[in-house]
Design a protein around this motif. Structure first.
Motif, short mmCIF file in Angstrom:
data_model
loop_
_atom_site.label_atom_id
_atom_site.label_comp_id
_atom_site.label_asym_id
_atom_site.label_seq_id
_atom_site.Cartn_x
_atom_site.Cartn_y
_atom_site.Cartn_z
N GLN A 115 7.01 9.80 23.32
CA GLN A 115 7.33 10.63 22.17
C GLN A 115 6.32 10.43 21.04
N GLN A 116 6.05 11.52 20.34
CA GLN A 116 5.15 11.44 19.19
C GLN A 116 5.86 10.73 18.03
N ILE A 117 5.15 9.81 17.39
CA ILE A 117 5.72 9.00 16.33
C ILE A 117 5.21 9.44 14.97
N LYS A 118 6.14 9.54 14.01
CA LYS A 118 5.80 9.78 12.62
C LYS A 118 6.13 8.50 11.84
N SER A 119 5.13 7.94 11.19
CA SER A 119 5.30 6.62 10.58
C SER A 119 5.87 6.66 9.17
N GLY A 120 5.80 7.82 8.50
CA GLY A 120 6.26 7.87 7.11
C GLY A 120 5.34 7.05 6.20
N PRO A 131 0.83 -1.22 0.00
CA PRO A 131 0.00 0.00 0.00
C PRO A 131 0.86 1.26 0.00
N ALA A 132 0.35 2.31 -0.60
CA ALA A 132 1.10 3.56 -0.71
C ALA A 132 1.20 4.27 0.63
N VAL A 133 0.16 4.15 1.47
CA VAL A 133 0.14 4.81 2.79
C VAL A 133 -0.45 3.84 3.80
N TYR A 134 -0.24 4.16 5.07
CA TYR A 134 -0.89 3.40 6.14
C TYR A 134 -2.33 3.92 6.30
N VAL A 135 -3.23 3.02 6.60
CA VAL A 135 -4.63 3.40 6.77
C VAL A 135 -4.78 4.34 7.96
N GLU A 136 -3.97 4.12 8.99
CA GLU A 136 -4.13 4.87 10.24
C GLU A 136 -3.55 6.28 10.18
N THR A 137 -2.65 6.56 9.24
CA THR A 137 -2.00 7.87 9.21
C THR A 137 -1.53 8.17 7.79
N ASN A 138 -1.12 9.41 7.57
CA ASN A 138 -0.64 9.81 6.25
C ASN A 138 0.59 10.70 6.41
N ASP A 139 1.56 10.25 7.21
CA ASP A 139 2.76 11.03 7.46
C ASP A 139 3.74 10.88 6.30
N THR A 140 4.59 11.88 6.16
CA THR A 140 5.71 11.77 5.21
C THR A 140 7.03 11.71 5.96
N ILE A 141 7.07 12.28 7.18
CA ILE A 141 8.27 12.21 8.01
C ILE A 141 8.29 10.86 8.72
N ASN A 142 9.48 10.27 8.86
CA ASN A 142 9.61 8.95 9.47
C ASN A 142 10.50 9.03 10.71
N SER A 143 9.96 8.61 11.84
CA SER A 143 10.72 8.64 13.10
C SER A 143 11.88 7.66 13.12
N ALA A 144 11.91 6.72 12.19
CA ALA A 144 13.00 5.74 12.15
C ALA A 144 14.34 6.39 11.87
#
Length: 484
Positions: A290-295, A44-57
């Motif tokens: 911490q707030q997470i950004k999934s990318g 999938p192009a994005v996660y269903v739960e979020t639409n982040d572009t920044i990645n905390s990894a």
């Protein structure tokens, strides 16, 4: 002349037979079926739960974890953890395997010296020839003859079909895969230490809550005893409060045991014997996860070490298949030697008489044992297909982990807010119930149940916060963070 013609005809016949065998041989090699790609599901192009572009990894673990005590524990673990040290030896094994495969591409050269004695039977072709031959004028070859040799010997398999080069490439790829395996161990190690650390802080605060509750219950018990003497309550109320104090004390002992086991677990991960774990339990109350950004999901392919490891293993199996296929083709070997040989040590370095050399070029192809080679080839193909499925499974596992944790983080935020409101409401209800009990407007049982509910809600609130920390730590690992 007739004999010469017969020999030439026989030689030509042998050549024709050899060429025919080689043609049949190469025709059978072309019939080897390659490995078919398995059907790949589109990520999938994005996660269903979020639409982040920044990645905390992309955040380094030292910056991700703000607690200094936790950072110090991780530093020690990265130096001393036993599983990590074993993984480093896997890397060393793979590195030396690459050197081994690279060495097989080069000629093998050896030097040696030998001495011996030989006597052949007189009634043999060599014995009969030696008995009538002269080494020097007037000196025949003795029956027992010494043999001294000094020289070099070399052999080299010319890698025509890239069998050795593909084997080297497979070894080099597996070396890179072991490095990704080490990174995967590091991410899991850091996550496990962090989870255990926040579990420890949660237990510390749970113990404090239980001890505060015990103090309140003891105070209430004294009040009930006074009221019993005044005949306002019965002995049953006293025993009920005593039982409640004993139950809370038993909970405290259980928490203390869990604290000890958690400390020992962290020390084990740090590769050391049990000792106190330095920590600040107040930080657990004040610190927020911490707030997470999934990318986006495709970033998992570049960030997660286990996915990169599976990809490298897949490429290595492709090289193995090519190397196994090359076993069907003829191998070309060159061997030779150069040195000195004589029957007396004093004559060993007499040139050119004692100079000896040899050279041999050999082209060989398997004919009888082709079924065994084919079985090895089919085995390599099956391993490659297995690696394809493992790669797809690893990608799917990573996506599902992140999806589950994103949903879990959102639900835990709502759960924590509700539990916090519940605790605040029960704190107020304890004061109200105590006042009503003192004025004889409510039964002691209502006060008892209110205290019990308050204790349970406080413990559940601490558990909810710990789960929040765990979810954030786990998604940081699942996104591929923590190894850098």
């Amino acid at each position: 002349m007739k004999l010469m013609n017969n020999k030439m005809n026989l030689f030509k016949k042998h050549i024709k037979i050899s060429v025919s065998l080689l043609l049949v041989f190469f025709a059978s090699c072309k019939s080897l079926t390659p490995v078919q790609d398995i059907n790949k599901q589109q990520m999938p192009a994005v996660y269903v739960e979020t639409n982040d572009t920044i990645n905390s990894a992309s955040i380094k673990w030292k910056n991700f974890f703000s607690d200094k005590n936790l950072g110090d524990l991780i530093d020690v673990a990265l130096k001393n953890n036993i599983d990590l040290q074993m993984t480093l030896q896997d890397i060393e094994i793979a590195r030396n395997n690459v050197k081994l495969r690279a060495g097989m591409l080069l000629p093998s050269v050896s030097g040696g010296i030998s001495a011996g004695n030989e006597k052949v039977g007189l009634y043999t072709s060599q014995g009969a020839g030696d008995s009538s031959a002269e080494i020097t004028p007037g000196q025949v070859v003795p029956e027992s003859l010494n043999d001294f040799r000094l020289g070099l010997h070399a052999s080299w398999e010319v890698d025509i079909w890239k069998k050795l080069r593909n084997s080297k490439k497979a070894a080099a790829t597996r070396y890179l895969a072991t490095i990704q395996g080490k990174n995967f161990v590091i991410t899991n190690l850091i996550a496990e230490i962090a989870n255990s650390y926040y579990e420890l802080l949660s237990l510390d605060n749970q113990l404090d809550v239980i001890e505060e509750t015990i103090a309140l219950q003891k105070n209430a018990l004294e009040i009930v005893k006074v009221q019993k003497e005044a005949a306002r309550v019965s002995e049953l109320a006293v025993k009920k409060y005593e039982a409640e104090v004993l139950n809370s004390r038993s909970l405290a002992f259980d928490i203390q045991q869990q604290i000890k086991e958690n400390e020992n677990k962290i020390n084990f991960l740090l590769g050391r014997y049990p000792q106190p774990i330095v920590r600040d339990k107040v930080a657990f109350i004040n610190e927020m996860p911490q707030q997470i950004k999934s990318g986006i999901p495709s970033q998992l392919l570049a960030n997660r070490p286990d996915i990169k490891q599976a990809e490298l293993e897949l490429f290595a199996t492709k090289c193995d298949v090519k190397a196994a296929q090359a076993e069907f083709y003829p191998s070309f070997n060159i061997s030779g030697g150069l040195g000195f040989q004589a029957f007396k040590p004093s004559l060993l370095f007499t040139a050119p008489e004692s100079l000896a050399y040899s050279i041999l070029g050999e082209l060989t192809a398997p004919l009888i044992n082709r079924s065994a080679i084919k079985a090895e080839f089919n085995k390599a193909k099956a391993i490659q297909v297995q690696a394809m499925y493992n790669y797809q499974k690893t990608i799917l596992t990573g996506y599902v982990e992140v999806s589950n944790l994103l949903s879990n983080i959102k639900n835990l935020e709502q759960l924590y807010d509700l539990k916090n409101k519940q605790v605040q409401a029960l704190k107020t209800s304890i004061d109200i119930s105590n006042d009503l009990f003192k004025s004889n407007k409510v039964d002691y049982f209502e006060v008892l149940m209110t205290q019990r509910d308050a204790l349970s809600s406080k413990l559940e609130l601490l558990e909810a916060k710990k789960r929040q920390f765990n979810a954030v730590i786990n998604i940081y690992r699942s996104l591929g963070g923590g190894w850098n």
